[in-house]
Design a protein around this motif. Sequence first.
Motif, PDB file in Angstrom:
ATOM      1  N   ALA A 570       0.978  -1.444   0.054  1.00  0.00           N
ATOM      2  CA  ALA A 570      -0.055  -0.048   0.037  1.00  0.00           C
ATOM      3  C   ALA A 570       0.960   1.197   0.087  1.00  0.00           C
ATOM      4  N   HIS A 571       1.954   1.102   0.819  1.00  0.00           N
ATOM      5  CA  HIS A 571       2.874   2.239   0.743  1.00  0.00           C
ATOM      6  C   HIS A 571       3.354   2.543  -0.565  1.00  0.00           C
ATOM      7  N   ALA A 572       3.810   1.654  -1.097  1.00  0.00           N
ATOM      8  CA  ALA A 572       4.560   1.749  -2.499  1.00  0.00           C
ATOM      9  C   ALA A 572       3.626   2.191  -3.661  1.00  0.00           C
ATOM     10  N   ASN A 573       2.401   1.705  -3.649  1.00  0.00           N
ATOM     11  CA  ASN A 573       1.444   2.262  -4.523  1.00  0.00           C
ATOM     12  C   ASN A 573       0.715   3.696  -3.978  1.00  0.00           C
ATOM     13  N   ASP A 574       0.805   3.895  -2.939  1.00  0.00           N
ATOM     14  CA  ASP A 574       0.572   5.308  -2.402  1.00  0.00           C
ATOM     15  C   ASP A 574       1.547   6.326  -2.956  1.00  0.00           C
ATOM     16  N   ARG A 575       2.796   5.960  -3.114  1.00  0.00           N
ATOM     17  CA  ARG A 575       3.735   6.830  -3.735  1.00  0.00           C
ATOM     18  C   ARG A 575       3.435   6.985  -5.317  1.00  0.00           C
ATOM     19  N   VAL A 576       2.951   6.129  -5.696  1.00  0.00           N
ATOM     20  CA  VAL A 576       2.631   6.096  -7.135  1.00  0.00           C
ATOM     21  C   VAL A 576       1.521   6.981  -7.514  1.00  0.00           C
ATOM     22  N   ILE A 577       0.493   6.957  -6.699  1.00  0.00           N
ATOM     23  CA  ILE A 577      -0.638   7.901  -6.465  1.00  0.00           C
ATOM     24  C   ILE A 577      -0.336   9.255  -6.461  1.00  0.00           C
ATOM     25  N   ASP A 578       0.310   9.458  -5.284  1.00  0.00           N
ATOM     26  CA  ASP A 578       1.013  10.783  -5.122  1.00  0.00           C
ATOM     27  C   ASP A 578       2.302  10.840  -4.715  1.00  0.00           C
ATOM     28  N   PRO A 579       3.124  11.138  -5.579  1.00  0.00           N
ATOM     29  CA  PRO A 579       4.624  11.076  -5.343  1.00  0.00           C
ATOM     30  C   PRO A 579       5.255  12.307  -4.533  1.00  0.00           C
ATOM     31  N   LEU A 580       4.176  13.388  -4.302  1.00  0.00           N
ATOM     32  CA  LEU A 580       4.789  14.550  -3.818  1.00  0.00           C
ATOM     33  C   LEU A 580       4.274  14.341  -2.373  1.00  0.00           C
ATOM     34  N   ARG A 581       3.863  13.523  -1.955  1.00  0.00           N
ATOM     35  CA  ARG A 581       3.265  13.464  -0.197  1.00  0.00           C
ATOM     36  C   ARG A 581       4.514  13.098   0.614  1.00  0.00           C
ATOM     37  N   PRO A 582       4.828  13.780   1.728  1.00  0.00           N
ATOM     38  CA  PRO A 582       5.793  13.359   2.692  1.00  0.00           C
ATOM     39  C   PRO A 582       5.919  11.894   2.796  1.00  0.00           C
ATOM     40  N   LEU A 583       7.239  11.713   2.722  1.00  0.00           N
ATOM     41  CA  LEU A 583       7.581  10.197   3.070  1.00  0.00           C
ATOM     42  C   LEU A 583       7.108   9.494   4.457  1.00  0.00           C
ATOM     43  N   ILE A 584       6.783   8.469   4.556  1.00  0.00           N
ATOM     44  CA  ILE A 584       6.394   7.770   5.655  1.00  0.00           C
ATOM     45  C   ILE A 584       7.638   6.747   5.819  1.00  0.00           C
ATOM     46  N   ALA A 585       8.317   6.724   7.128  1.00  0.00           N
ATOM     47  CA  ALA A 585       9.322   5.881   7.436  1.00  0.00           C
ATOM     48  C   ALA A 585       8.752   4.535   7.929  1.00  0.00           C
ATOM     49  N   LEU A 586       9.252   3.444   7.104  1.00  0.00           N
ATOM     50  CA  LEU A 586       8.622   1.947   7.589  1.00  0.00           C
ATOM     51  C   LEU A 586       9.745   1.322   8.076  1.00  0.00           C
ATOM     52  N   SER A 587       9.538   0.404   8.717  1.00  0.00           N
ATOM     53  CA  SER A 587      10.527  -0.592   9.017  1.00  0.00           C
ATOM     54  C   SER A 587      10.943  -1.436   7.758  1.00  0.00           C
ATOM     55  N   PRO A 588      12.043  -2.186   7.572  1.00  0.00           N
ATOM     56  CA  PRO A 588      12.366  -2.898   6.385  1.00  0.00           C
ATOM     57  C   PRO A 588      11.397  -4.143   6.203  1.00  0.00           C
ATOM     58  N   ALA A 589      11.104  -4.152   4.995  1.00  0.00           N
ATOM     59  CA  ALA A 589      10.132  -5.216   4.404  1.00  0.00           C
ATOM     60  C   ALA A 589      10.666  -6.515   4.770  1.00  0.00           C
ATOM     61  N   ASN A 590       9.841  -7.537   5.166  1.00  0.00           N
ATOM     62  CA  ASN A 590      10.511  -8.970   5.284  1.00  0.00           C
ATOM     63  C   ASN A 590       9.788  -9.783   4.207  1.00  0.00           C
ATOM     64  N   VAL A 591       8.915  -8.983   3.353  1.00  0.00           N
ATOM     65  CA  VAL A 591       8.307  -9.687   2.064  1.00  0.00           C
ATOM     66  C   VAL A 591       8.709  -8.949   0.937  1.00  0.00           C
ATOM     67  N   ASP A 592       8.424  -9.600  -0.366  1.00  0.00           N
ATOM     68  CA  ASP A 592       8.441  -9.070  -1.448  1.00  0.00           C
ATOM     69  C   ASP A 592       7.539  -7.985  -2.110  1.00  0.00           C
ATOM     70  N   VAL A 593       7.848  -6.849  -2.521  1.00  0.00           N
ATOM     71  CA  VAL A 593       6.951  -5.943  -2.819  1.00  0.00           C
ATOM     72  C   VAL A 593       7.057  -5.221  -4.081  1.00  0.00           C
ATOM     73  N   THR A 594       5.807  -5.537  -5.073  1.00  0.00           N
ATOM     74  CA  THR A 594       6.102  -4.964  -6.466  1.00  0.00           C
ATOM     75  C   THR A 594       5.063  -3.875  -6.455  1.00  0.00           C
ATOM     76  N   PRO A 595       5.320  -2.493  -6.628  1.00  0.00           N
ATOM     77  CA  PRO A 595       4.516  -1.684  -6.762  1.00  0.00           C
ATOM     78  C   PRO A 595       4.040  -1.423  -8.154  1.00  0.00           C
ATOM     79  N   ALA A 596       2.729  -0.869  -8.531  1.00  0.00           N
ATOM     80  CA  ALA A 596       2.289  -1.035  -9.723  1.00  0.00           C
ATOM     81  C   ALA A 596       2.905   0.071 -10.559  1.00  0.00           C
ATOM     82  N   ALA A 597       2.838  -0.240 -11.833  1.00  0.00           N
ATOM     83  CA  ALA A 597       3.827   0.609 -12.774  1.00  0.00           C
ATOM     84  C   ALA A 597       3.243   2.035 -12.970  1.00  0.00           C
ATOM     85  N   ASP A 598       1.868   2.299 -12.910  1.00  0.00           N
ATOM     86  CA  ASP A 598       1.496   3.674 -13.049  1.00  0.00           C
ATOM     87  C   ASP A 598       0.259   3.835 -12.086  1.00  0.00           C
ATOM     88  N   LYS A 599      -0.404   5.129 -12.027  1.00  0.00           N
ATOM     89  CA  LYS A 599      -1.290   5.342 -11.274  1.00  0.00           C
ATOM     90  C   LYS A 599      -2.690   4.455 -11.392  1.00  0.00           C
TER      91      LYS A 599
END
Length: 882
Positions: A570-599
Amino acid sequence: MVEIDLLGEVHARVGGHNVELGPARQRCVLAALAVDVNKTVSVTQLTERVWGDEPPARARASLHSYLSRLRQAGIELATRPTGYALVADESSVDLMRFRKLRRENKLGDAIALWRGEPLTGIAGEWAQLTRDRLNEERDAAELDLIDARLQLGRGPELLAAITAHATDKPLDERVAAQHMRALAQAGRISEALDQFHALRTRLRTELGTEPGPELKQLHEKLLLCNQEAPTAIPRQLPSAPAQFVGRQEDLAELDHAVRTGVAAIAGAGGMGKTWLALHWAHRNLHRFPDGQLFVDLRGFSPDETPMDPDVAIRGFLHALGLDASRIPPDPHASAALFRSLVARKRLLVVIDNAVDAAQVTPMLPGGDTCKVLVTSRNRLPGSIRPVGLDVLADRDSSTLLATRIGATRLNAEPLAVARLIDLCGGLPLALSIVGARVLTEPDLSLAAIARQLEELGLGALDADPSVSVPVVLSWSYRALTDRQKKMFALLGIAPGEDIDLNAAASLGNMSTKDTQEALRSLEQASLISISSGFRARMHDLVRAYAADRAKHVDSEEALRRLVDHHVHTAHANDRVIDPLRPLIALSPANVDVTPAADKAGALAWFDAERGTRRAVQQTAAAHGWNDSVVTLARVSHAYHQLRGHLDDELTMWQAAIDAAEDPMDRIVAHRIMGTSLGQVHRYDEAQAHLDSAVTLAEQAGEPLQLADAHGSLAWLWASRSEYQRAFEHAQAALPHYLETGNQMLIAMAHNNIGHCAAEIGETSLGREHATRALDLLHELGDRRGEAIAVDTLGRVEHQVGNHAEAVVLYEHAIELYRAENDDYTTAKVLISLGNSHLALEQHDQAARLWQEALRMLEQQGREDEAERVRKQLAEIHVTPGS
């Protein structure tokens, strides 16, 4: 001629000259006779009116003295056998004139007779009781006058006075109705609906009652006025079952039952209720051109509570095209709105897995054109026509098995087939699982398979699914590989109705390739179904069995991986939707994450996971993973705003408030909860949350949080048209934004000040700040931000009379908004541009722009705004659509 005034200080004139009425009790004698002018008032009555129940010994002598003095003053008093009467033309007493004018509906003239508190200068119990009764008459006349003026559409000019009435009489339903009408006529329908909810709460809390039918009818009328006209034709039905067989008598009975409006398919789990409902629905789609609604109420899910009817209704309203901000927060109101919207539509509503009638009743539509089909394991009493579903007949059972294993193998062992049918008890779910298992054992005879089932205890079970299905499942489960068993068990505890491939891979800690193979194997075994998008779903009986198997795996670690998958994806796809939003600090992922290619892809992922995401957040809350609870709300925020899913927004941010431990998280949670509540016009609750955000931000001393909290308060007050207060908060936000150094936020803070300043008449200040905002946003390359600032400058120039300059600015703003595909704001600015052309007496240009805006508003379902544009067009004698 005598004239007597009672509607204020007691006063009398004879021949146009004032009369000295003497002491208070002498005045009381005159008033006691005047209220019954030309009627006999007995001596006893007169004495009680003047002295009360215990008159003094010399009361009668004093009464004669008072009567004598009044006669000497020129007031005609007649002595009657039982008492006295004031003899005068009725019109000579202002009270009688008031009542006559009121009967003639000359309400303004009637009320004008009042000079203050009636019977002023007279004390005593009778005087007070009469005073109270006369005040009630005056109040009723004033309310009649307000009703008459409201019928003429004069609500806006009456609003201040009516608001004061409503404040003085918070439980008076007639006053409340007038307040709601006045607000509606002033274009503030949402606030009118808020007033209804406030009154309803007061009545319930203080009197234990509900609003009366007239107020409820007004409320429903305003709901219809306030709703956005549905533009969507919902098509929510899941696919028709591919292997449906038999049930011809049940289908015929269902045809008949649905004609009554509401039919319920009742039967035990695994009996095929949902299959029958979907088969019938798809076979009858032609009867419902206005669409089909579907909801699974999860009444018998082993790991979830049944869905609240209000949640389902809100989902229906979304599917019908309504924005969340236009859906009333009160469940009764949203149900009423749903009934009103679909009352004349030819619509099918399929309600799956209902617990009882109480869960279904609020969702039943109004009118007789909609049809409703319910499935439940329980028989639903009341007006719902039941269709009892029994086990499949032997012939239909054979046909179902044949669709799975083929007719050749079926016909080869007729006795074994008969035994399998007996063992499965005619349950479609059990038959499907057995048929799937047969396919995986091509070398094993049907007789041998039947013996295996008998050895497990599946005997003459009388089609009890609570016994037969688990036995069949245990037999099928034994044939799975270890990897398949693990995936099967974990799917039983996965939150949500279904799960996609990547989430399942995280849940099982497997590669997507291995996960896909395992899921396909489970599908072939009829233990799960896989829908479009490769989303796996389990029947609730199968889920319950699988969840029991999860006791033997590390389920908590698996759920932790699944929650992390949703948080990071959700965090990765949120960045795709709104890349100008302030970053949210997350703990390192222990799973594979593949964000969407576009909005578009990111939005599609959020759409698919909408219901599951809330369930995942609840799972995180139940395990105390509070950081994940808050983060899931934060990374869903942009999506919720874009899609208008404000009900999800409120639910997830309330969970975040409950879970937040970090002070910054608490500030953010209260702030966004406040703005979301403001979007659905729950202003008092919104104010409380935003005030909490400011207080917490001040304690933390963190400039960005404090700036955002003040900025949100500025927005809230502006949305209530309280621009002076909005201006104060917009100004308070800027110094804190400057501390952050974030140029985009600083620019928008300048624009907010400019907008609010323009609205309160500080146009020079408004121009200064909006220009500063425009310069900064241009440097940043934020084109949508530029559009907002140019729009604000257009508003400033229009207000100061520079209409030609306003035209240029508005045209530029529209160009920028269209480049950003922002049709919503474009429609608004087209109206403003038309206003400037009208001020330049360019009526044709104004009409053209308003026509274009009207088409957009109608397409977007913004009926309130569309109606205002139609009135503007009518005022310049243009027919909308011409």
